[in-house]
Write a protein that holds these residues in place. Structure first.
Motif, mmCIF file in Angstrom:
data_model
loop_
_atom_site.group_PDB
_atom_site.id
_atom_site.type_symbol
_atom_site.label_atom_id
_atom_site.label_comp_id
_atom_site.label_asym_id
_atom_site.label_seq_id
_atom_site.Cartn_x
_atom_site.Cartn_y
_atom_site.Cartn_z
ATOM 1 N N GLY A 81 0.907 -1.300 0.033
ATOM 2 C CA GLY A 81 -0.012 0.021 0.029
ATOM 3 C C GLY A 81 0.846 1.266 0.055
ATOM 4 N N LEU A 82 2.274 1.197 0.226
ATOM 5 C CA LEU A 82 3.204 2.232 0.469
ATOM 6 C C LEU A 82 3.812 2.413 -1.045
ATOM 7 N N LEU A 83 3.605 1.519 -1.984
ATOM 8 C CA LEU A 83 4.448 1.879 -3.017
ATOM 9 C C LEU A 83 3.966 2.814 -3.957
ATOM 10 N N ARG A 84 4.569 3.595 -4.547
ATOM 11 C CA ARG A 84 4.215 4.948 -5.364
ATOM 12 C C ARG A 84 4.840 4.508 -6.983
ATOM 13 N N PRO A 85 3.944 4.851 -7.961
ATOM 14 C CA PRO A 85 4.380 4.998 -9.387
ATOM 15 C C PRO A 85 5.659 5.974 -9.202
ATOM 16 N N ALA A 86 6.524 6.094 -10.246
ATOM 17 C CA ALA A 86 7.640 6.851 -10.705
ATOM 18 C C ALA A 86 7.941 6.723 -12.019
ATOM 19 N N VAL A 87 8.558 7.662 -12.784
ATOM 20 C CA VAL A 87 9.227 7.522 -14.096
ATOM 21 C C VAL A 87 10.819 7.243 -13.870
ATOM 22 N N LEU A 88 11.197 6.238 -14.272
ATOM 23 C CA LEU A 88 12.595 6.009 -13.962
ATOM 24 C C LEU A 88 13.266 6.543 -15.608
ATOM 25 N N LEU A 89 14.189 7.027 -15.361
ATOM 26 C CA LEU A 89 14.716 8.048 -16.713
ATOM 27 C C LEU A 89 16.269 7.392 -17.049
ATOM 28 N N ARG A 90 16.131 6.783 -18.146
ATOM 29 C CA ARG A 90 17.198 6.071 -18.483
ATOM 30 C C ARG A 90 17.947 6.583 -19.948
ATOM 31 N N PRO A 91 18.978 6.486 -20.419
ATOM 32 C CA PRO A 91 19.383 7.048 -21.933
ATOM 33 C C PRO A 91 18.326 6.326 -22.847
ATOM 34 N N ALA A 92 18.038 7.226 -23.581
ATOM 35 C CA ALA A 92 17.180 6.902 -24.733
ATOM 36 C C ALA A 92 17.819 5.958 -25.772
ATOM 37 N N GLY A 93 17.169 5.068 -26.338
ATOM 38 C CA GLY A 93 17.792 4.228 -27.408
ATOM 39 C C GLY A 93 17.557 4.856 -28.746
ATOM 40 N N PRO A 94 18.179 4.529 -29.835
ATOM 41 C CA PRO A 94 17.731 5.108 -31.098
ATOM 42 C C PRO A 94 16.424 5.039 -31.498
ATOM 43 N N GLY A 95 15.679 6.218 -31.954
ATOM 44 C CA GLY A 95 14.309 6.477 -32.185
ATOM 45 C C GLY A 95 13.516 6.257 -31.170
ATOM 46 N N GLU A 96 13.771 6.123 -29.900
ATOM 47 C CA GLU A 96 13.193 6.216 -28.644
ATOM 48 C C GLU A 96 12.753 7.510 -28.288
ATOM 49 N N PRO A 97 11.424 8.157 -27.981
ATOM 50 C CA PRO A 97 11.203 9.471 -27.627
ATOM 51 C C PRO A 97 11.971 9.750 -26.328
ATOM 52 N N ALA A 98 12.433 11.151 -26.368
ATOM 53 C CA ALA A 98 13.111 11.657 -24.742
ATOM 54 C C ALA A 98 12.047 12.375 -24.101
ATOM 55 N N VAL A 99 11.894 11.918 -22.730
ATOM 56 C CA VAL A 99 11.058 12.950 -22.102
ATOM 57 C C VAL A 99 11.795 13.977 -21.038
ATOM 58 N N ALA A 100 13.455 13.569 -21.214
ATOM 59 C CA ALA A 100 14.225 14.405 -20.280
ATOM 60 C C ALA A 100 15.548 14.519 -21.066
ATOM 61 N N ARG A 101 16.378 15.457 -20.403
ATOM 62 C CA ARG A 101 17.751 15.517 -20.849
ATOM 63 C C ARG A 101 18.797 15.867 -19.717
ATOM 64 N N LEU A 102 20.070 15.560 -20.023
ATOM 65 C CA LEU A 102 20.927 15.817 -18.825
ATOM 66 C C LEU A 102 21.712 16.961 -19.325
ATOM 67 N N GLY A 103 22.144 17.989 -18.460
ATOM 68 C CA GLY A 103 23.147 18.942 -19.016
ATOM 69 C C GLY A 103 22.800 19.979 -20.133
ATOM 70 N N GLY A 104 23.688 20.614 -20.847
ATOM 71 C CA GLY A 104 23.447 21.539 -21.904
ATOM 72 C C GLY A 104 23.177 23.053 -21.600
ATOM 73 N N SER A 105 22.801 23.762 -22.473
ATOM 74 C CA SER A 105 22.581 25.045 -22.079
ATOM 75 C C SER A 105 21.042 25.422 -22.248
ATOM 76 N N PRO A 106 20.521 25.929 -21.039
ATOM 77 C CA PRO A 106 19.190 26.125 -21.364
ATOM 78 C C PRO A 106 18.318 26.979 -22.363
ATOM 79 N N ASP A 107 17.362 26.816 -22.954
ATOM 80 C CA ASP A 107 16.532 27.824 -23.601
ATOM 81 C C ASP A 107 15.712 28.414 -22.589
ATOM 82 N N LEU A 108 15.908 29.594 -22.619
ATOM 83 C CA LEU A 108 15.422 30.469 -21.682
ATOM 84 C C LEU A 108 14.259 31.598 -22.324
ATOM 85 N N PRO A 109 13.398 32.186 -21.700
ATOM 86 C CA PRO A 109 12.220 32.926 -22.411
ATOM 87 C C PRO A 109 13.156 34.183 -22.675
ATOM 88 N N PRO A 110 12.622 35.045 -23.746
ATOM 89 C CA PRO A 110 13.397 36.281 -24.059
ATOM 90 C C PRO A 110 13.622 37.124 -22.934
#
Length: 269
Positions: A27-56
């Motif tokens: 009854g304590l278990l909670r769903p979560a989204v495990l984030l792992r490196p995306a394979g070829p053609g696999e849709p990405a839901v997150a990314r690590l690092g880089g330079s952020p795209d910020l509003p103007p």
């Protein structure tokens, strides 16, 4: 099907716990989204690092007197929603979460300390609309639906009257190692955190109330927090390759958290 699914965890609980204990733990278990490196053609839901795209007109977050914060990770909330992934707490279904932390690039010794309010400017978690993926991100991450459980030191286990036998804890550790890699902590959206050393919710309570005394007030406060995003530190950061960063929300999970309800801590082995 991942080993961190209902069928496997139910069988494990019934193997190691009596009927009441198994029911309480499941009854304590909670769903979560495990984030792992995306394979070829696999849709990405997150990314690590880089330079952020910020509003103007928006500048990268800074720690006054220290410098700009590093973009640790970003989560595409629209992609998470489109994939039908459940983080175990309600999040916005549009925009992106950008997670920042100061990692002392010049070696000055400036460290974000969850227990020191004076260092709170060293981290951010921003929900931004109308921005695109970070440029030059190190790793694209796919999302996998999993179930998670509270750490053995979390007060919710005592409240539920559940004590896990060593054999079950060992098996749970093996399942996590299989999912994220041996000696790794893993990247994750929502669910229960995988701490490096002790329940991260205790640290959120300490940051809000002051030095932890393990009293009833701190326990109640710890129960009000939920991990929102955890990111395995990596060897190129100030927190070390055995570290993990945790952004948390003070919420019951039924609505997206407000900026004033966010917290942060990090742990290293």
């Amino acid at each position: 099907m991942t080993a961190l699914a209902s069928e496997h965890l139910t069988a494990l609980a019934r193997e190691h716990l009596d009927e009441a204990g198994a029911r309480a733990w499941l009854g304590l278990l909670r769903p979560a989204v495990l984030l792992r490196p995306a394979g070829p053609g696999e849709p990405a839901v997150a990314r690590l690092g880089g330079s952020p795209d910020l509003p103007p007109g928006a500048d990268r977050p800074r720690w006054p007197g220290e410098g700009p914060l590093r973009l640790v990770a970003e989560v595409d909330l629209a992609a998470v929603a489109a994939a039908g992934l459940d983080a175990g707490l309600r999040l916005a279904s549009t925009g992106r979460l950008l997670a920042f932390c100061y990692d002392d690039p010049d070696g000055t010794g400036a460290i974000v300390d969850a227990a020191d309010p004076g260092t709170a400017a060293g981290w951010r978690l921003l929900h931004l609309e109308g921005v695109g993926p970070a440029l030059g991100a190190h790793t694209a991450l796919a999302g996998v639906q999993v179930l998670t459980w509270p750490d053995s030191e979390h007060p919710v286990l005592e409240i539920a009257g559940v004590e896990l036998p060593d054999a079950m804890e060992e098996r749970l550790g093996e399942l996590l190692d299989d999912a994220v890699g041996e000696d790794a902590v893993g990247h994750q959206l929502g669910g229960w955190a995988r701490p490096v050393q002790g329940a991260v919710e205790w640290e959120a309570a300490e940051a809000r109330l002051g030095t932890a005394t393990w009293d009833e007030e701190h326990r109640r406060e710890a129960l009000r927090w939920r991990p929102l995003l955890q990111v395995d530190g990596g060897a190129d950061s100030a927190w070390g390759d055995a570290g993990c960063l945790y952004w948390l929300a003070r919420t019951d999970g039924t609505r997206p958290p407000e900026p004033s309800e966010l917290g942060f801590t990090w742990q290293t082995g």
